[in-house]
Write a protein that holds these residues in place. Sequence first.
Motif, PDB file in Angstrom:
ATOM      1  N   ALA A   1       0.838  -1.195   0.000  1.00  0.00           N
ATOM      2  CA  ALA A   1       0.000   0.000   0.000  1.00  0.00           C
ATOM      3  C   ALA A   1       0.876   1.249   0.000  1.00  0.00           C
ATOM      4  O   ALA A   1       2.027   1.209   0.426  1.00  0.00           O
ATOM      5  CB  ALA A   1      -0.899  -0.001   1.233  1.00  0.00           C
ATOM      6  N   PHE A   2       0.314   2.355  -0.481  1.00  0.00           N
ATOM      7  CA  PHE A   2       0.987   3.636  -0.338  1.00  0.00           C
ATOM      8  C   PHE A   2       0.967   3.975   1.150  1.00  0.00           C
ATOM      9  O   PHE A   2      -0.047   3.791   1.824  1.00  0.00           O
ATOM     10  CB  PHE A   2       0.276   4.723  -1.152  1.00  0.00           C
ATOM     11  CG  PHE A   2       0.660   4.704  -2.599  1.00  0.00           C
ATOM     12  CD1 PHE A   2       1.776   5.400  -3.026  1.00  0.00           C
ATOM     13  CD2 PHE A   2      -0.076   3.985  -3.521  1.00  0.00           C
ATOM     14  CE1 PHE A   2       2.148   5.388  -4.369  1.00  0.00           C
ATOM     15  CE2 PHE A   2       0.280   3.971  -4.855  1.00  0.00           C
ATOM     16  CZ  PHE A   2       1.399   4.667  -5.282  1.00  0.00           C
ATOM     17  N   THR A   3       2.092   4.456   1.657  1.00  0.00           N
ATOM     18  CA  THR A   3       2.269   4.670   3.089  1.00  0.00           C
ATOM     19  C   THR A   3       2.854   6.052   3.350  1.00  0.00           C
ATOM     20  O   THR A   3       3.776   6.471   2.658  1.00  0.00           O
ATOM     21  CB  THR A   3       3.240   3.603   3.652  1.00  0.00           C
ATOM     22  OG1 THR A   3       2.750   2.310   3.307  1.00  0.00           O
ATOM     23  CG2 THR A   3       3.367   3.701   5.141  1.00  0.00           C
ATOM     24  N   SER A   4       2.356   6.729   4.368  1.00  0.00           N
ATOM     25  CA  SER A   4       2.904   8.036   4.726  1.00  0.00           C
ATOM     26  C   SER A   4       4.180   7.853   5.539  1.00  0.00           C
ATOM     27  O   SER A   4       4.427   6.787   6.118  1.00  0.00           O
ATOM     28  CB  SER A   4       1.889   8.831   5.556  1.00  0.00           C
ATOM     29  OG  SER A   4       1.757   8.267   6.847  1.00  0.00           O
ATOM     30  N   ALA A   5       4.975   8.899   5.584  1.00  0.00           N
ATOM     31  CA  ALA A   5       6.204   8.866   6.384  1.00  0.00           C
ATOM     32  C   ALA A   5       5.862   8.645   7.860  1.00  0.00           C
ATOM     33  O   ALA A   5       6.551   7.892   8.558  1.00  0.00           O
ATOM     34  CB  ALA A   5       6.983  10.169   6.205  1.00  0.00           C
ATOM     35  N   GLN A   6       4.787   9.268   8.329  1.00  0.00           N
ATOM     36  CA  GLN A   6       4.398   9.109   9.730  1.00  0.00           C
ATOM     37  C   GLN A   6       4.000   7.670  10.040  1.00  0.00           C
ATOM     38  O   GLN A   6       4.376   7.131  11.080  1.00  0.00           O
ATOM     39  CB  GLN A   6       3.239  10.055  10.086  1.00  0.00           C
ATOM     40  CG  GLN A   6       3.602  11.514  10.037  1.00  0.00           C
ATOM     41  CD  GLN A   6       3.401  12.119   8.646  1.00  0.00           C
ATOM     42  OE1 GLN A   6       3.142  11.419   7.660  1.00  0.00           O
ATOM     43  NE2 GLN A   6       3.536  13.423   8.548  1.00  0.00           N
ATOM     44  N   ASP A   7       3.226   7.044   9.142  1.00  0.00           N
ATOM     45  CA  ASP A   7       2.825   5.651   9.364  1.00  0.00           C
ATOM     46  C   ASP A   7       4.035   4.719   9.321  1.00  0.00           C
ATOM     47  O   ASP A   7       4.140   3.785  10.117  1.00  0.00           O
ATOM     48  CB  ASP A   7       1.795   5.207   8.322  1.00  0.00           C
ATOM     49  CG  ASP A   7       0.429   5.839   8.549  1.00  0.00           C
ATOM     50  OD1 ASP A   7       0.196   6.390   9.650  1.00  0.00           O
ATOM     51  OD2 ASP A   7      -0.398   5.797   7.622  1.00  0.00           O
TER      52      ASP A   7
ATOM     53  N   LEU B   1       8.019   1.390  12.271  1.00  0.00           N
ATOM     54  CA  LEU B   1       9.413   1.153  12.654  1.00  0.00           C
ATOM     55  C   LEU B   1       9.575   1.212  14.164  1.00  0.00           C
ATOM     56  O   LEU B   1      10.248   0.362  14.762  1.00  0.00           O
ATOM     57  CB  LEU B   1      10.331   2.173  11.973  1.00  0.00           C
ATOM     58  CG  LEU B   1      10.523   1.973  10.469  1.00  0.00           C
ATOM     59  CD1 LEU B   1      11.115   3.230   9.838  1.00  0.00           C
ATOM     60  CD2 LEU B   1      11.401   0.765  10.208  1.00  0.00           C
ATOM     61  N   ARG B   2       8.964   2.199  14.797  1.00  0.00           N
ATOM     62  CA  ARG B   2       9.056   2.336  16.255  1.00  0.00           C
ATOM     63  C   ARG B   2       8.410   1.142  16.962  1.00  0.00           C
ATOM     64  O   ARG B   2       8.958   0.635  17.935  1.00  0.00           O
ATOM     65  CB  ARG B   2       8.397   3.640  16.710  1.00  0.00           C
ATOM     66  CG  ARG B   2       9.008   4.902  16.115  1.00  0.00           C
ATOM     67  CD  ARG B   2      10.375   5.181  16.599  1.00  0.00           C
ATOM     68  NE  ARG B   2      10.316   5.554  18.003  1.00  0.00           N
ATOM     69  CZ  ARG B   2      11.326   6.016  18.684  1.00  0.00           C
ATOM     70  NH1 ARG B   2      12.493   6.167  18.112  1.00  0.00           N
ATOM     71  NH2 ARG B   2      11.191   6.328  19.947  1.00  0.00           N
ATOM     72  N   LEU B   3       7.249   0.701  16.460  1.00  0.00           N
ATOM     73  CA  LEU B   3       6.578  -0.458  17.055  1.00  0.00           C
ATOM     74  C   LEU B   3       7.416  -1.733  16.943  1.00  0.00           C
ATOM     75  O   LEU B   3       7.342  -2.611  17.797  1.00  0.00           O
ATOM     76  CB  LEU B   3       5.211  -0.687  16.406  1.00  0.00           C
ATOM     77  CG  LEU B   3       4.105   0.251  16.859  1.00  0.00           C
ATOM     78  CD1 LEU B   3       2.847   0.044  16.014  1.00  0.00           C
ATOM     79  CD2 LEU B   3       3.795   0.050  18.344  1.00  0.00           C
ATOM     80  N   SER B   4       8.213  -1.819  15.891  1.00  0.00           N
ATOM     81  CA  SER B   4       9.053  -3.007  15.710  1.00  0.00           C
ATOM     82  C   SER B   4      10.383  -2.890  16.451  1.00  0.00           C
ATOM     83  O   SER B   4      11.240  -3.753  16.322  1.00  0.00           O
ATOM     84  CB  SER B   4       9.302  -3.268  14.223  1.00  0.00           C
ATOM     85  OG  SER B   4      10.181  -2.294  13.692  1.00  0.00           O
ATOM     86  N   GLY B   5      10.549  -1.795  17.219  1.00  0.00           N
ATOM     87  CA  GLY B   5      11.746  -1.646  18.026  1.00  0.00           C
ATOM     88  C   GLY B   5      12.898  -0.919  17.345  1.00  0.00           C
ATOM     89  O   GLY B   5      13.979  -0.802  17.908  1.00  0.00           O
TER      90      GLY B   5
ATOM     91  N   VAL C   1      13.301   9.201   8.335  1.00  0.00           N
ATOM     92  CA  VAL C   1      12.330   8.528   7.460  1.00  0.00           C
ATOM     93  C   VAL C   1      12.028   9.425   6.265  1.00  0.00           C
ATOM     94  O   VAL C   1      12.080   8.985   5.113  1.00  0.00           O
ATOM     95  CB  VAL C   1      11.039   8.159   8.230  1.00  0.00           C
ATOM     96  CG1 VAL C   1       9.966   7.648   7.270  1.00  0.00           C
ATOM     97  CG2 VAL C   1      11.336   7.129   9.312  1.00  0.00           C
ATOM     98  N   TYR C   2      11.723  10.698   6.521  1.00  0.00           N
ATOM     99  CA  TYR C   2      11.442  11.632   5.424  1.00  0.00           C
ATOM    100  C   TYR C   2      12.623  11.741   4.469  1.00  0.00           C
ATOM    101  O   TYR C   2      12.463  11.714   3.252  1.00  0.00           O
ATOM    102  CB  TYR C   2      11.111  13.031   5.966  1.00  0.00           C
ATOM    103  CG  TYR C   2       9.668  13.241   6.292  1.00  0.00           C
ATOM    104  CD1 TYR C   2       8.714  13.350   5.289  1.00  0.00           C
ATOM    105  CD2 TYR C   2       9.256  13.352   7.616  1.00  0.00           C
ATOM    106  CE1 TYR C   2       7.382  13.553   5.582  1.00  0.00           C
ATOM    107  CE2 TYR C   2       7.915  13.564   7.925  1.00  0.00           C
ATOM    108  CZ  TYR C   2       6.988  13.659   6.904  1.00  0.00           C
ATOM    109  OH  TYR C   2       5.669  13.867   7.199  1.00  0.00           O
TER     110      TYR C   2
END
Length: 165
Positions: free
Chosen positions: A51-57, A62-66, A74-75
């Motif tokens: 899916a198309f994904t925003s930088a925030q998502d 990434l943060r949730l995966s540690g 990211v930007y």
Amino acid sequence: MEPRTSEQRANGSGSGAPGGSAGRRTAQGRASVRATRQGDAVSSALAATNAFTSAQDLHARLRLSGQSVGLTTVYRHLQVLAERGEVDVLRRDDGETVYRRCTTEAHHHHLVCRHCGHTVEIAGPEIEAWTSSVASAEGFTEVVHTVEIYGTCAECTAAGPTETL
């Protein structure tokens, strides 16, 4: 400056130069960033979705995966990947920019589910013929275009009504 769209990448138009110090230029004029753990994490996370994904998502995933990757990083990596033509960029109706690693470098368009974001790349030769015909009839040259078609994918249709992205 804005990242290039898939159309600009296919036609070699648009500056696509990221702003600030997002990356250096190689001898071939392409943007580069140092190969880093964070950059690899951004690339891997983007490749893991269709899916198309925003930088925030992407940052939140990434943060949730540690992974300890800053939003600015990211930007920066997304902008460099866009300039290199390694990702496509869309601007949603709400103005948010979203990114997707496409499977083809050839000019293409997207069919996007407005509920889950699932995306299918489509060639659309009829769109190309129509665009060329309309532009020619109006005396336009050097025409570029993007076509994104939004709808509801089969899975979301089967699941029933949901909130739109």
